[in-house]
Design an enzyme around this catalytic site. Sequence first.
Site, PDB file in Angstrom:
ATOM      1  N   HIS A  17       0.858  -1.191   0.000  1.00  0.00           N
ATOM      2  CA  HIS A  17       0.000   0.000   0.000  1.00  0.00           C
ATOM      3  C   HIS A  17       0.890   1.236   0.000  1.00  0.00           C
ATOM      4  O   HIS A  17       1.988   1.205   0.552  1.00  0.00           O
ATOM      5  CB  HIS A  17      -0.902  -0.031   1.242  1.00  0.00           C
ATOM      6  CG  HIS A  17      -1.896   1.077   1.277  1.00  0.00           C
ATOM      7  ND1 HIS A  17      -1.568   2.345   1.701  1.00  0.00           N
ATOM      8  CD2 HIS A  17      -3.196   1.097   0.921  1.00  0.00           C
ATOM      9  CE1 HIS A  17      -2.658   3.109   1.595  1.00  0.00           C
ATOM     10  NE2 HIS A  17      -3.657   2.376   1.126  1.00  0.00           N
ATOM     11  N   ASP A  32     -11.337   1.575  -0.646  1.00  0.00           N
ATOM     12  CA  ASP A  32     -10.365   2.480  -0.033  1.00  0.00           C
ATOM     13  C   ASP A  32     -11.026   3.315   1.071  1.00  0.00           C
ATOM     14  O   ASP A  32     -10.735   4.498   1.240  1.00  0.00           O
ATOM     15  CB  ASP A  32      -9.667   3.383  -1.065  1.00  0.00           C
ATOM     16  CG  ASP A  32      -8.233   3.716  -0.660  1.00  0.00           C
ATOM     17  OD1 ASP A  32      -7.833   3.362   0.469  1.00  0.00           O
ATOM     18  OD2 ASP A  32      -7.518   4.338  -1.460  1.00  0.00           O
TER      19      ASP A  32
HETATM   20  C1  1WB Z   1      -5.537   9.362   1.479  1.00  0.00           C
HETATM   21  C2  1WB Z   1      -5.645   8.131   0.869  1.00  0.00           C
HETATM   22  C3  1WB Z   1      -4.831   9.459   2.662  1.00  0.00           C
HETATM   23  C4  1WB Z   1      -5.072   7.026   1.441  1.00  0.00           C
HETATM   24  C5  1WB Z   1      -4.269   8.347   3.207  1.00  0.00           C
HETATM   25  O1  1WB Z   1      -3.618   8.564   4.362  1.00  0.00           O
HETATM   26  C6  1WB Z   1      -4.375   7.139   2.615  1.00  0.00           C
HETATM   27  C7  1WB Z   1      -6.142  10.548   0.894  1.00  0.00           C
HETATM   28  C8  1WB Z   1      -2.928   7.577   5.013  1.00  0.00           C
HETATM   29  O2  1WB Z   1      -6.907  10.424  -0.060  1.00  0.00           O
HETATM   30  O3  1WB Z   1      -5.887  11.644   1.391  1.00  0.00           O
HETATM   31  C9  1WB Z   1      -5.187   5.715   0.815  1.00  0.00           C
HETATM   32  O4  1WB Z   1      -5.072   4.717   1.495  1.00  0.00           O
HETATM   33  O5  1WB Z   1      -5.428   5.645  -0.375  1.00  0.00           O
HETATM   34 MN    MN Z   2      -5.733   2.944   0.671  1.00  0.00          MN
END
Ligand code: 1WB
Ligand code: MN
Length: 343
Positions: free
Chosen positions: A178, A301
């Site tokens: 990830h 997600d």
């Molecule tokens: C975001 C997306 C932020 C993910 C994250 O923080 C993770 C975002 C840890 O869209 O701001 C993710 O997992 O795709």
């Molecule tokens: Mn994610």
Amino acid sequence: MRRIATEEAFSIREVAAELKKIVRGPSSSLDKLLVKGIYDSVEGSPGYGRMNFLEGLLDVEDRRLKEMDEFGVDMHLLSLTAPGVQMFDADTATDLAALANDRLAEICSRHPTRFSGLASFAPQSPKRAAKEMERAIRMLKLNGFIVNSHTHGEYLDDPKYWPMLEAAEGLDACIYIHPRAAPDTLKGPLQDYAMDSAMWGYGVEVGTHVVRMMAAGVFDRFPKLTICIGHMGEAIPFWIWRITFMNSRAQGIDRAPKTQLTMEEYFRRNFVVTTSGVEDHLALEYTIRKLGIDKVLWAIDYPYQPTKPAVEFMDSAPVSEAERAKLYHKNAERVFHIPALKP
Ligand code: 1WB
Ligand code: MN
């Protein structure tokens, strides 16, 4: 239609508290931009709007379950959210990975048809990580592993991390790579315009990670290892032809080691991808045709992306019902050892 979502984030208070310390500490990591917004935000400051992600991450059995019910989502395959334990010192990271795995296993055993889970481990201490990986699968009955890309700027092509790859392969457990923000060595032009995270930086980071692994020959040493990447393959399906062409040329004349298979052969043999955060039917169709219908898994997600459009995207995907069943649950059941429902 059983719907299993495969890149669904959660956290625990202890990890959140440690991340807050990191935000207040001296590190200049790019992760801090986002981590601060989620874990240590002050009203009115940049990134404050992200504070509500924290609630979504810490809640698993209440609001999340209601939202799953509302949109017909049967199961979340849970994973400790980025950057996981990978910004911490080795001892803290090792302890918190084990604690997160214990909590995750408890949740899964309370709701065996609603939650499954990917175990965390601390690459900062590869031998202890390999032990925890074994415990997570054999004792806790978790479904595979999550690693949030680099650890202190290093990637899984580095042989010092191979005890963990050996453990995963031996346990027949998939590792989900990830994203997290790129390390200091890669961060320069990613710092502006919110490019550090999901808009661009995350894909660059994970794409770089998996190209390193393929080009280093990791999959000659671990031919049965399965790696999962999200976001419709982090652009690799679209680039794989050129990666393959240029790598095979470089193997003759440049710094690329000789590998047994081509880059495209590794990508097709050792990888599966999820649809997380890419709700684009054309990209889905391309990825299916490039990798095969058995290699693509649905994901939301959560809580970073909303559930409703993710379900609508897959409900309306231009595929047969048999193919939709593979995308929605059959591939996830096979790759992550999730028991099929009795008919
Ligand atoms: C975001 C997306 C932020 C993910 C994250 O923080 C993770 C975002 C840890 O869209 O701001 C993710 O997992 O795709
Ligand atoms: Mn994610």
